[in-house]
Write a protein that holds these residues in place. Structure first.
Motif, PDB file in Angstrom:
ATOM      1  N   ILE A 247     -52.312 -51.712  24.580  1.00 14.37           N
ATOM      2  CA  ILE A 247     -53.760 -51.338  23.971  1.00 14.37           C
ATOM      3  C   ILE A 247     -54.480 -52.324  23.935  1.00 14.37           C
ATOM      4  CG2 ILE A 247     -52.230 -49.276  22.660  1.00 14.37           C
ATOM      5  CD1 ILE A 247     -52.280 -51.102  20.413  1.00 14.37           C
ATOM      6  N   HIS A 248     -54.311 -53.394  23.970  1.00 14.54           N
ATOM      7  CA  HIS A 248     -55.326 -54.589  23.730  1.00 14.54           C
ATOM      8  C   HIS A 248     -56.325 -55.088  25.023  1.00 14.54           C
ATOM      9  CE1 HIS A 248     -54.444 -55.859  19.560  1.00 14.54           C
ATOM     10  NE2 HIS A 248     -53.089 -56.229  20.639  1.00 14.54           N
ATOM     11  N   LEU A 249     -56.117 -54.495  25.905  1.00 14.33           N
ATOM     12  CA  LEU A 249     -56.781 -54.516  27.881  1.00 14.33           C
ATOM     13  C   LEU A 249     -58.342 -54.520  26.332  1.00 14.33           C
ATOM     14  CD1 LEU A 249     -56.499 -53.460  31.312  1.00 14.33           C
ATOM     15  CD2 LEU A 249     -58.269 -52.416  30.019  1.00 14.33           C
ATOM     16  N   PHE A 250     -58.174 -53.027  25.387  1.00 13.33           N
ATOM     17  CA  PHE A 250     -60.016 -53.772  25.178  1.00 13.33           C
ATOM     18  C   PHE A 250     -60.466 -54.787  24.733  1.00 13.33           C
ATOM     19  CE2 PHE A 250     -63.129 -52.459  21.822  1.00 13.33           C
ATOM     20  CZ  PHE A 250     -63.889 -52.047  22.496  1.00 13.33           C
ATOM     21  N   SER A 251     -59.935 -55.847  23.696  1.00 17.06           N
ATOM     22  CA  SER A 251     -60.471 -56.592  22.872  1.00 17.06           C
ATOM     23  C   SER A 251     -60.468 -58.320  24.302  1.00 17.06           C
ATOM     24  CB  SER A 251     -59.203 -57.091  22.099  1.00 17.06           C
ATOM     25  OG  SER A 251     -58.326 -57.647  22.488  1.00 17.06           O
ATOM     26  N   PHE A 252     -59.992 -58.025  25.031  1.00 18.91           N
ATOM     27  CA  PHE A 252     -59.923 -59.072  26.070  1.00 18.91           C
ATOM     28  C   PHE A 252     -61.528 -58.867  27.239  1.00 18.91           C
ATOM     29  CE2 PHE A 252     -57.124 -61.677  29.563  1.00 18.91           C
ATOM     30  CZ  PHE A 252     -58.362 -62.630  29.284  1.00 18.91           C
ATOM     31  N   SER A 253     -61.578 -57.646  27.438  1.00 19.81           N
ATOM     32  CA  SER A 253     -62.640 -57.221  28.515  1.00 19.81           C
ATOM     33  C   SER A 253     -63.910 -57.721  27.541  1.00 19.81           C
ATOM     34  CB  SER A 253     -62.689 -55.173  28.899  1.00 19.81           C
ATOM     35  OG  SER A 253     -63.115 -54.786  28.094  1.00 19.81           O
ATOM     36  N   GLN A 254     -63.931 -56.947  26.304  1.00 24.81           N
ATOM     37  CA  GLN A 254     -64.818 -57.681  25.415  1.00 24.81           C
ATOM     38  C   GLN A 254     -65.509 -59.230  25.793  1.00 24.81           C
ATOM     39  OE1 GLN A 254     -66.784 -55.153  23.889  1.00 24.81           O
ATOM     40  NE2 GLN A 254     -66.142 -54.002  25.517  1.00 24.81           N
ATOM     41  N   LEU A 255     -63.993 -59.621  25.658  1.00 21.59           N
ATOM     42  CA  LEU A 255     -64.340 -61.348  25.061  1.00 21.59           C
ATOM     43  C   LEU A 255     -64.986 -61.634  26.009  1.00 21.59           C
ATOM     44  CD1 LEU A 255     -63.604 -64.027  23.997  1.00 21.59           C
ATOM     45  CD2 LEU A 255     -61.658 -64.161  25.609  1.00 21.59           C
ATOM     46  N   LEU A 256     -64.619 -61.232  27.580  1.00 22.18           N
ATOM     47  CA  LEU A 256     -65.499 -61.585  29.096  1.00 22.18           C
ATOM     48  C   LEU A 256     -66.333 -61.167  29.069  1.00 22.18           C
ATOM     49  CD1 LEU A 256     -62.013 -61.282  31.391  1.00 22.18           C
ATOM     50  CD2 LEU A 256     -62.363 -62.993  29.553  1.00 22.18           C
ATOM     51  N   ILE A 257     -67.255 -60.017  28.876  1.00 25.35           N
ATOM     52  CA  ILE A 257     -67.861 -58.996  28.661  1.00 25.35           C
ATOM     53  C   ILE A 257     -69.051 -60.498  27.835  1.00 25.35           C
ATOM     54  CG2 ILE A 257     -69.682 -57.138  27.848  1.00 25.35           C
ATOM     55  CD1 ILE A 257     -67.219 -55.196  28.812  1.00 25.35           C
ATOM     56  N   LYS A 258     -68.699 -60.715  26.835  1.00 24.60           N
ATOM     57  CA  LYS A 258     -69.736 -61.457  25.562  1.00 24.60           C
ATOM     58  C   LYS A 258     -70.800 -62.685  26.989  1.00 24.60           C
ATOM     59  CE  LYS A 258     -66.764 -62.600  21.994  1.00 24.60           C
ATOM     60  NZ  LYS A 258     -66.631 -63.356  21.020  1.00 24.60           N
ATOM     61  N   ASP A 259     -69.961 -63.230  27.420  1.00 25.81           N
ATOM     62  CA  ASP A 259     -70.460 -64.335  29.377  1.00 25.81           C
ATOM     63  C   ASP A 259     -69.192 -64.462  30.327  1.00 25.81           C
ATOM     64  OD1 ASP A 259     -71.626 -66.689  30.052  1.00 25.81           O
ATOM     65  OD2 ASP A 259     -71.386 -67.891  28.244  1.00 25.81           O
ATOM     66  N   VAL A 260     -70.002 -63.160  30.684  1.00 22.33           N
ATOM     67  CA  VAL A 260     -69.253 -63.135  31.545  1.00 22.33           C
ATOM     68  C   VAL A 260     -69.471 -64.309  32.775  1.00 22.33           C
ATOM     69  CG1 VAL A 260     -69.394 -61.908  34.496  1.00 22.33           C
ATOM     70  CG2 VAL A 260     -69.592 -60.409  31.434  1.00 22.33           C
ATOM     71  N   THR A 319     -65.583 -60.310  41.646  1.00 21.20           N
ATOM     72  CA  THR A 319     -65.961 -59.194  40.619  1.00 21.20           C
ATOM     73  C   THR A 319     -67.008 -61.162  39.446  1.00 21.20           C
ATOM     74  OG1 THR A 319     -64.028 -58.552  39.963  1.00 21.20           O
ATOM     75  CG2 THR A 319     -65.723 -58.763  38.262  1.00 21.20           C
ATOM     76  N   ARG A 320     -66.966 -61.913  39.571  1.00 24.12           N
ATOM     77  CA  ARG A 320     -68.117 -63.091  39.020  1.00 24.12           C
ATOM     78  C   ARG A 320     -68.571 -62.863  39.632  1.00 24.12           C
ATOM     79  NH1 ARG A 320     -69.542 -68.245  38.959  1.00 24.12           N
ATOM     80  NH2 ARG A 320     -70.364 -68.881  37.329  1.00 24.12           N
ATOM     81  N   SER A 321     -69.477 -62.744  40.717  1.00 24.16           N
ATOM     82  CA  SER A 321     -70.660 -62.992  42.195  1.00 24.16           C
ATOM     83  C   SER A 321     -71.417 -61.864  41.144  1.00 24.16           C
ATOM     84  CB  SER A 321     -69.250 -63.320  43.273  1.00 24.16           C
ATOM     85  OG  SER A 321     -70.744 -62.671  44.425  1.00 24.16           O
ATOM     86  N   LEU A 322     -70.582 -60.339  41.747  1.00 23.75           N
ATOM     87  CA  LEU A 322     -70.787 -59.272  41.656  1.00 23.75           C
ATOM     88  C   LEU A 322     -71.822 -58.766  40.234  1.00 23.75           C
ATOM     89  CD1 LEU A 322     -68.071 -56.216  42.990  1.00 23.75           C
ATOM     90  CD2 LEU A 322     -71.177 -56.704  43.547  1.00 23.75           C
ATOM     91  N   LEU A 323     -71.044 -59.335  38.914  1.00 24.71           N
ATOM     92  CA  LEU A 323     -71.609 -59.177  38.217  1.00 24.71           C
ATOM     93  C   LEU A 323     -72.154 -59.874  37.258  1.00 24.71           C
ATOM     94  CD1 LEU A 323     -68.663 -58.508  35.446  1.00 24.71           C
ATOM     95  CD2 LEU A 323     -70.160 -57.329  36.102  1.00 24.71           C
ATOM     96  N   THR A 324     -73.099 -61.214  37.993  1.00 26.99           N
ATOM     97  CA  THR A 324     -73.750 -62.113  37.653  1.00 26.99           C
ATOM     98  C   THR A 324     -75.234 -61.937  38.908  1.00 26.99           C
ATOM     99  OG1 THR A 324     -72.555 -63.865  38.985  1.00 26.99           O
ATOM    100  CG2 THR A 324     -72.713 -64.310  36.934  1.00 26.99           C
ATOM    101  N   SER A 325     -75.091 -61.128  39.827  1.00 31.76           N
ATOM    102  CA  SER A 325     -75.767 -60.571  40.860  1.00 31.76           C
ATOM    103  C   SER A 325     -76.865 -59.302  40.166  1.00 31.76           C
ATOM    104  CB  SER A 325     -75.735 -61.350  42.176  1.00 31.76           C
ATOM    105  OG  SER A 325     -74.492 -60.285  42.617  1.00 31.76           O
ATOM    106  N   HIS A 326     -75.492 -58.875  40.252  1.00 30.65           N
ATOM    107  CA  HIS A 326     -76.698 -56.926  39.485  1.00 30.65           C
ATOM    108  C   HIS A 326     -76.563 -57.302  38.212  1.00 30.65           C
ATOM    109  CE1 HIS A 326     -76.428 -56.418  43.778  1.00 30.65           C
ATOM    110  NE2 HIS A 326     -75.172 -57.270  44.172  1.00 30.65           N
TER     111      HIS A 326
END
Ligand SMILES: [Zn+2]
Length: 352
Positions: A247-260, A319-326
């Motif tokens: 159930i903690h998938l959400f908090s980990f993904s939020q942490l990553l989104i903060k500064d992808v 994923t990082r490259s996708l997220l930082t270029s688009h």
């Protein structure tokens, strides 16, 4: 010093480390100086190369040389009034134009700047205009620039910076003397970092940052900071929760989104350190980025094969490259897909 959540982008790393020595740029600088002394120097120059390779730094160095009023031994003197003003970013004959974030450079900005090229130099004999991100010029702006290059003033120099020349109009390109800045080799990078107080023996990290040495330096500096240690702890905790408490998938993904850009890098390092444990009889050097979580990593290395680690590392970088270029992509969806892949690889529980 920036905190972990404010890690500047790789282009900014060039500005932050303007005063750091960059030995791989020296041959390019010397070649340009020689061209100047031989009288073959163009009024329009284009520097291409990856973000963080040092294009801006080379351009500033060249501008200092061109504006110096007391050139000595083929170089700027670094002492005259002009040299001091350019070092302080306060020179009246040096003009910088750059696009605002996610915006293009318009014709009015270019016109304003080229008007300055028609004025007499205020301090010495030359004027320099530097344009960062020339690939962000609108077509009208590029045409205005072309006009300036077609009627060069004897004392004016235009230096343009871009990652590649592919997006520039052929007519503009034909008016420019191009210098492509290559990446330094491993040994040059290792020696350079060592001189700056960083011992990097991890070729994976070097290879990854090969095209952006100044971004690598920025990254190493960020890792030194406590803010980064906090985020690394949260990455270990995030992975733990992902594996054992779904159930903690959400908090980990939020942490990553903060500064992808930065945080995915930290997850990449986490897997990298797990991989090192596998390859080194369950041992990790004390300077490893995740050494503080050694017992946990030792457990995890038994649950993943080398192949899985390679697959996941590639996925993270993709994923990082996708997220930082688009900027328009749905960050959360991509991050969640990545986390589920990580979880599934662990589930397979393969041996190396
Ligand atoms: Zn000088």
């Amino acid at each position: 010093m920036p905190t972990n959540n404010e890690i500047p982008d790789t282009d900014n790393a060039e500005v932050i480390f303007e005063n750091v020595t960059t030995p791989w740029l020296t041959p390019f600088y010397e070649k340009l100086q020689n061209t100047y002394h031989e009288g073959r120097f163009a009024h329009g120059l284009l520097f291409t190369g990856s973000a963080g390779i040092g294009k801006y730094k080379l351009a500033k160095q060249l501008a200092q040389f061109l504006l110096c009023t007391d050139k000595r031994d083929n170089d700027a003197c670094f002492e005259c009034h002009s040299c001091r003003l350019i070092s302080a970013n306060n020179h009246l004959d040096f003009h910088l134009l750059e696009a605002e974030k996610n915006k293009s450079i318009g014709i009015d900005q270019v016109r304003l700047l080229t008007e300055k090229l028609n004025e007499r130099p205020q301090l010495g004999n030359n004027k320099v205009v530097l344009i960062k991100g020339v690939d962000q010029l609108t077509e009208a702006a590029a045409n205005a620039l072309l006009k300036t290059l077609e009627e060069p003033q004897g004392d004016s120099y235009l230096i343009l910076l871009a990652r590649t020349h592919h997006q520039l109009m052929p007519t503009l390109l034909s008016r420019l003397q191009q210098t492509h800045i290559h990446s330094p080799d491993d040994q040059t990078l290792i020696d350079w970092l060592y001189a700056l107080g960083y011992q990097v023996s991890d070729y994976g990290v070097l290879r990854w940052f090969q095209n952006s040495p100044l971004a690598l330096l920025n990254h190493l500096k960020a890792l030194e900071q406590d803010a980064s240690l906090d985020t690394r702890r949260q990455c270990v905790e995030g992975l733990f929760n992902l594996l054992y408490q779904p159930i903690h998938l959400f908090s980990f993904s939020q942490l990553l989104i903060k500064d992808v850009e930065q945080n995915l890098l930290l997850v990449f390092h986490l897997l990298h350190d797990i991989h090192k444990l596998k390859l080194n009889n369950n041992q990790l050097n004390e300077d490893a980025i995740y050494y503080f979580a050694l017992p946990q990593l030792q457990l995890w290395q038994t649950q993943l094969s080398c192949k899985s680690l390679r697959v996941l590392s590639t996925e993270i970088l993709k994923t990082r490259s996708l997220l930082t270029s688009h900027s328009s992509l749905k960050k959360e969806l991509l991050i969640n897909a990545l986390l589920i892949k990580i979880k599934n690889e662990f589930k397979e529980n393969k041996a190396c």
